[in-house]
Motif scaffolding. Structure first.
Motif, mmCIF file in Angstrom:
data_model
loop_
_atom_site.group_PDB
_atom_site.id
_atom_site.type_symbol
_atom_site.label_atom_id
_atom_site.label_comp_id
_atom_site.label_asym_id
_atom_site.label_seq_id
_atom_site.Cartn_x
_atom_site.Cartn_y
_atom_site.Cartn_z
ATOM 1 N N LEU A 97 8.428 -7.102 -9.247
ATOM 2 C CA LEU A 97 8.224 -6.648 -10.626
ATOM 3 C C LEU A 97 6.746 -6.697 -11.004
ATOM 4 C CD1 LEU A 97 11.247 -8.353 -12.429
ATOM 5 C CD2 LEU A 97 10.969 -5.936 -11.894
ATOM 6 N N SER A 98 6.047 -7.736 -10.553
ATOM 7 C CA SER A 98 4.616 -7.851 -10.853
ATOM 8 C C SER A 98 3.849 -6.694 -10.236
ATOM 9 C CB SER A 98 4.069 -9.181 -10.312
ATOM 10 O OG SER A 98 4.717 -10.282 -10.896
ATOM 11 N N ALA A 99 4.184 -6.366 -8.965
ATOM 12 C CA ALA A 99 3.495 -5.263 -8.298
ATOM 13 C C ALA A 99 3.799 -3.939 -8.977
ATOM 14 C CB ALA A 99 3.906 -5.213 -6.830
ATOM 15 N N GLY A 149 0.983 -2.006 -10.890
ATOM 16 C CA GLY A 149 0.584 -0.684 -10.423
ATOM 17 C C GLY A 149 0.653 0.361 -11.522
ATOM 18 N N LEU A 150 1.674 0.251 -12.372
ATOM 19 C CA LEU A 150 1.808 1.188 -13.485
ATOM 20 C C LEU A 150 0.639 1.058 -14.451
ATOM 21 C CD1 LEU A 150 3.458 3.284 -15.051
ATOM 22 C CD2 LEU A 150 4.688 1.381 -16.120
ATOM 23 N N LEU A 178 -5.266 2.027 1.735
ATOM 24 C CA LEU A 178 -4.527 1.126 0.857
ATOM 25 C C LEU A 178 -3.330 1.828 0.209
ATOM 26 C CD1 LEU A 178 -7.451 -0.724 -0.946
ATOM 27 C CD2 LEU A 178 -5.871 -1.683 0.730
ATOM 28 N N LEU A 179 -3.430 3.136 0.011
ATOM 29 C CA LEU A 179 -2.341 3.853 -0.646
ATOM 30 C C LEU A 179 -1.058 3.859 0.187
ATOM 31 C CD1 LEU A 179 -4.217 6.888 -2.243
ATOM 32 C CD2 LEU A 179 -3.309 4.856 -3.376
ATOM 33 N N PRO A 180 -1.084 4.285 1.470
ATOM 34 C CA PRO A 180 0.171 4.215 2.243
ATOM 35 C C PRO A 180 0.663 2.802 2.465
ATOM 36 C CG PRO A 180 -1.675 4.849 3.651
ATOM 37 C CD PRO A 180 -2.160 4.924 2.243
ATOM 38 N N LEU A 181 -0.272 1.839 2.564
ATOM 39 C CA LEU A 181 0.146 0.449 2.714
ATOM 40 C C LEU A 181 0.885 -0.020 1.467
ATOM 41 C CD1 LEU A 181 0.181 -2.238 4.225
ATOM 42 C CD2 LEU A 181 -2.068 -2.744 3.222
ATOM 43 N N ALA A 182 0.356 0.307 0.297
ATOM 44 C CA ALA A 182 1.011 -0.094 -0.957
ATOM 45 C C ALA A 182 2.375 0.566 -1.088
ATOM 46 C CB ALA A 182 0.125 0.267 -2.147
ATOM 47 N N VAL A 183 2.478 1.847 -0.689
ATOM 48 C CA VAL A 183 3.760 2.546 -0.757
ATOM 49 C C VAL A 183 4.772 1.899 0.175
ATOM 50 C CG1 VAL A 183 4.928 4.724 -0.271
ATOM 51 C CG2 VAL A 183 2.745 4.729 -1.481
ATOM 52 N N ALA A 184 4.333 1.550 1.395
ATOM 53 C CA ALA A 184 5.239 0.929 2.365
ATOM 54 C C ALA A 184 5.731 -0.427 1.873
ATOM 55 C CB ALA A 184 4.535 0.780 3.716
ATOM 56 N N TRP A 238 5.873 -1.440 -1.229
ATOM 57 C CA TRP A 238 6.735 -1.228 -2.387
ATOM 58 C C TRP A 238 8.124 -0.764 -1.956
ATOM 59 C CZ3 TRP A 238 7.332 -2.497 -7.175
ATOM 60 C CH2 TRP A 238 8.161 -1.748 -8.001
ATOM 61 N N TRP A 239 8.187 0.139 -0.962
ATOM 62 C CA TRP A 239 9.471 0.627 -0.476
ATOM 63 C C TRP A 239 10.286 -0.503 0.133
ATOM 64 C CZ3 TRP A 239 11.700 0.729 4.387
ATOM 65 C CH2 TRP A 239 12.858 1.509 4.522
ATOM 66 N N ALA A 240 9.632 -1.360 0.950
ATOM 67 C CA ALA A 240 10.342 -2.487 1.551
ATOM 68 C C ALA A 240 10.830 -3.454 0.481
ATOM 69 C CB ALA A 240 9.427 -3.212 2.544
ATOM 70 N N GLY A 241 9.992 -3.688 -0.505
ATOM 71 C CA GLY A 241 10.403 -4.582 -1.588
ATOM 72 C C GLY A 241 11.573 -4.038 -2.375
ATOM 73 N N GLN A 242 11.582 -2.721 -2.613
ATOM 74 C CA GLN A 242 12.687 -2.112 -3.337
ATOM 75 C C GLN A 242 14.004 -2.227 -2.564
ATOM 76 O OE1 GLN A 242 12.997 -0.627 -6.398
ATOM 77 N NE2 GLN A 242 10.971 -1.421 -6.863
ATOM 78 N N LYS A 243 13.944 -2.101 -1.224
ATOM 79 C CA LYS A 243 15.153 -2.223 -0.416
ATOM 80 C C LYS A 243 15.730 -3.626 -0.534
ATOM 81 C CE LYS A 243 16.539 0.451 2.204
ATOM 82 N NZ LYS A 243 17.585 1.481 2.083
ATOM 83 N N VAL A 244 14.847 -4.632 -0.448
ATOM 84 C CA VAL A 244 15.298 -6.017 -0.570
ATOM 85 C C VAL A 244 15.849 -6.263 -1.963
ATOM 86 C CG1 VAL A 244 14.574 -8.429 -0.505
ATOM 87 C CG2 VAL A 244 13.686 -6.807 1.188
ATOM 88 N N TRP A 245 15.161 -5.738 -2.965
ATOM 89 C CA TRP A 245 15.605 -5.912 -4.355
ATOM 90 C C TRP A 245 16.970 -5.270 -4.573
ATOM 91 C CZ3 TRP A 245 16.371 -2.014 -8.060
ATOM 92 C CH2 TRP A 245 16.609 -2.473 -9.351
ATOM 93 N N HIS A 246 17.195 -4.097 -3.972
ATOM 94 C CA HIS A 246 18.483 -3.415 -4.129
ATOM 95 C C HIS A 246 19.612 -4.263 -3.546
ATOM 96 C CE1 HIS A 246 21.339 -0.145 -4.452
ATOM 97 N NE2 HIS A 246 21.650 -0.290 -3.175
#
Length: 306
Positions: A97-99, A103-104, A131-137, A139-147
């Motif tokens: 959530l912090s990230a 980011g927003l 840094l952009l693709p790293l941040a996206v990756a 964030w995507w991994a974090g969203q999967k865990v969060w889901h």
């Protein structure tokens, strides 16, 4: 550019409070305003260090350690030494959530640019484009865990019921959150009522003062505790019962209490149920999500309107 410490503390504290409240709601963690306030105060430490000791090792270290401390202080953890997984899951959700919110805010700030007050600090060049693709990756991994965490939390929430237990004490009924336990087959040996397992510490808050000495009795080492109950106070036989259970390689007893009234609230309605409470000393939920275990027959009766 001038900095105003009081304004920084206010903005940072407001964001921390929002993050801690959102984390508690999404992770189904019990929310207490006093503990949230303590967590927010802890989150102000890096802001103060950045004002007086910018670039110091203590400031850098605090940015990594403070989130661990904030999550630990903000929620009423129970049994964290035995099982730290609920704490780590909540910490991960807090980071996600912090990230996301960070980011927003970063994107909106860069889009608005605020009359160029930040100059070139928010410009992304070729040298840091990775840094952009790293941040996206990340964030995507974090969203999967969060889901996955949210799916597990939703399944748990569907099996939780709110109980109102009245022991006849002057303080009135106590609220208890209970989880449906399909493996609970215990019954009161005298009345035949299904048994609800409940944490002794929670139940003790609603038991009348005159009955509390029975909770600290010396019956635990007795092969047959019934004579002890009679010798201590014959009047206790009206309120207490010993419930036999089969453990791994041994047979023992649980002290049962018969309350005056139990109301069970489900998604359908609120119904009164008949039950005997069996007191257990261990913590049933390390994150405090529930304090009792319901017998399957109680849920069936509530759904049928009994």
């Amino acid at each position: 550019m001038e900095r105003y410490l009081d304004l920084d503390l206010f903005v940072n504290g407001s964001m921390d409070a929002l993050l801690l409240i959102l984390t508690a709601r999404l992770a189904n963690v019990h929310l207490r305003p006093q503990r949230i306030l303590v967590g927010v105060i802890a989150g102000e430490i890096p802001v103060i260090l950045s004002a007086y000791y910018p670039g110091s090792f203590g400031f850098t270290l605090s940015k990594f350690l403070i989130p661990w401390i904030m999550v630990w202080l903000a929620y009423p953890w129970r049994g964290i030494r035995q099982d730290c997984r609920p704490y780590l899951k909540t910490l991960l959700l807090f980071w996600i959530l912090s990230a996301g919110l960070g980011g927003l805010v970063y994107a909106l700030w860069n889009w608005a640019s605020f009359d160029g007050l930040l100059g070139d600090y928010l410009q992304i060049g070729l040298k840091n484009l990775w840094l952009l693709p790293l941040a996206v990756a990340l964030w995507w991994a974090g969203q999967k865990v969060w889901h996955k965490m949210m799916m597990s939390s939703a399944q748990l929430k569907s099996s939780l019921y709110d109980l109102s237990i009245d022991f006849g004490a002057a303080s009135g009924a106590i609220p208890v959150r209970a989880l449906l336990d399909t493996g609970n087959q215990l019954r009161d040996p005298l009345t035949g009522y299904p048994v609800i397992l409940i944490e002794e510490e929670v139940a003790a808050a609603g038991i009348p003062e005159k009955l509390r000495p029975a909770l600290n009795g010396g019956w635990q080492e007795l092969a047959d505790p019934w004579p002890w109950l009679w010798k201590e106070d014959p009047a206790w036989l009206k309120y207490f019962v010993f419930i036999p259970y089969q453990g791994v390689g041994h047979r023992s007893w649980l002290l049962g209490v018969r309350p005056q009234q139990i109301k069970c609230t489900s998604s359908l309605a609120t119904h009164e149920i008949k039950a005997t409470l069996a007191l257990v000393q261990q913590v049933l939920s390390t994150d405090g999500a529930y304090q009792a275990l319901l017998h399957p027959e109680h849920v069936q009766g509530a759904e049928e309107g009994l």
